[in-house]
Write an enzyme that holds these catalytic residues in place. Structure first.
Site, PDB file in Angstrom:
ATOM      1  N   CYS A  22       0.991  -1.135   0.102  1.00 45.86           N
ATOM      2  CA  CYS A  22       0.185  -0.097  -0.125  1.00 45.86           C
ATOM      3  C   CYS A  22       0.854   1.292  -0.150  1.00 45.86           C
ATOM      4  O   CYS A  22       1.286   1.660  -0.995  1.00 45.86           O
ATOM      5  CB  CYS A  22      -0.993   0.025   1.177  1.00 45.86           C
ATOM      6  SG  CYS A  22      -2.443   1.061   0.998  1.00 45.86           S
ATOM      7  N   GLU A  81      -0.456  -8.745   5.099  1.00 45.97           N
ATOM      8  CA  GLU A  81      -0.350  -8.902   6.480  1.00 45.97           C
ATOM      9  C   GLU A  81      -1.547  -8.951   7.317  1.00 45.97           C
ATOM     10  O   GLU A  81      -1.686  -9.482   8.532  1.00 45.97           O
ATOM     11  CB  GLU A  81       0.697  -7.651   7.259  1.00 45.97           C
ATOM     12  CG  GLU A  81      -0.224  -6.343   7.281  1.00 45.97           C
ATOM     13  CD  GLU A  81      -0.221  -5.687   6.033  1.00 45.97           C
ATOM     14  OE1 GLU A  81      -0.606  -4.326   6.081  1.00 45.97           O
ATOM     15  OE2 GLU A  81       0.171  -6.115   4.763  1.00 45.97           O
ATOM     16  N   HIS A 110      -3.232  -5.682   1.459  1.00 45.75           N
ATOM     17  CA  HIS A 110      -2.408  -5.749   2.708  1.00 45.75           C
ATOM     18  C   HIS A 110      -2.411  -7.387   3.076  1.00 45.75           C
ATOM     19  O   HIS A 110      -3.297  -7.804   3.806  1.00 45.75           O
ATOM     20  CB  HIS A 110      -3.095  -5.080   3.875  1.00 45.75           C
ATOM     21  CG  HIS A 110      -2.827  -3.713   3.757  1.00 45.75           C
ATOM     22  ND1 HIS A 110      -2.267  -2.794   4.394  1.00 45.75           N
ATOM     23  CD2 HIS A 110      -3.734  -2.734   3.016  1.00 45.75           C
ATOM     24  CE1 HIS A 110      -2.070  -1.531   4.311  1.00 45.75           C
ATOM     25  NE2 HIS A 110      -3.087  -1.455   3.185  1.00 45.75           N
TER      26      HIS A 110
END
EC number: 6.3.5.3
Length: 235
Positions: free
Chosen positions: A87, A198, A196
């Site tokens: 991002c 994560e 994302h």
């Protein structure tokens, strides 16, 4: 060996701790790094996390691309170290010219947050080797400046050379040209994407899947791919 993966914190980073947690869950040692430092502390790979570095003033990622530690990031990337930009980190990579093109305000002019289907276009990079070519994965997306742009010549080159790592599938959430969600460099060690990974590493906290709510863990394969790349080099 245990791979050591650095996560750089910039003023305004929001997802640095999430990235560190994802690295730990994947089986590596996260190392917190600071934007004002010139020391990568001997890490084996790097993550530039999401957020709003320097408040996204000027352009998203533009100021962070000139942070002191980015000189070391560029040098490490040139030597083949795996580098992932997520991002805002993707925005830094294009602003630092480690990846081509640019990222602008979403075409609908609104911030968007959704679980996004991606198609893996390049499974040969340091961050995608645990995927299959053409595989569809679900990764959370949240951005306001995620529209990928490039001139016609650059688009032709990245498509022709297989530098598109991911494309949006089902819906293009931000107006990115050619549905581009993520890129890789020619060497395959630098990857940037808007969604994302994560946030999709732990059952109970990831995207919904057909199996169960919040069960998606497709993001783990990003970090496990990097670990495999590091171990292969060490061997």
């Amino acid at each position: 060996m245990t791979a050591r993966i650095g996560v750089i914190t910039f003023p305004g980073s929001l997802d640095d701790r999430d990235a560190q947690r994802a690295i730990r869950i994947a089986g590596a040692e996260p190392v917190a790094l600071w934007h004002g430092s010139h020391d990568l502390e001997g890490v084996d790979a790097l993550v530039l996390p999401g957020g709003f570095s320097y408040g996204d003033y000027l352009r998203a990622g533009a100021i962070a691309a000139h942070a002191p530690i980015m000189a070391e990031v560029k040098d490490a990337a040139a030597k083949g170290m795996p580098v992932l930009g997520v991002c805002n980190g993707f925005q830094m990579l294009v602003e630092a010219h480690l990846l081509p093109g640019g990222l602008i305000r979403n075409s609908h002019q609104q911030f968007i947050c959704r679980d996004q289907i991606l198609r893996v276009e390049n499974a040969s990079t340091a961050w995608t080797s645990e995927f299959e070519q053409g595989q569809e994965i679900v990764i959370p997306l949240k951005n306001g400046d995620g529209g990928y742009i490039a001139d016609a010549e650059t688009l032709a080159r990245i498509n022709g050379e297989g530098l598109v790592a991911f494309r949006y599938e089902g819906v293009n959430p931000n107006g990115s040209l050619d549905d581009i969600a993520g890129l890789t460099n020619e060497r395959g060690n630098v990857v940037g994407l808007m969604p994302h990974p994560e946030h999709a590493v732990e059952p109970g906290f990831g995207p919904d899947t057909a199996a169960a709510m919040r069960s998606g863990v497709d993001g783990l394969s990003f970090f496990r791919s990097a670990i495999s790349a590091v171990v292969a080099v060490a061997a």
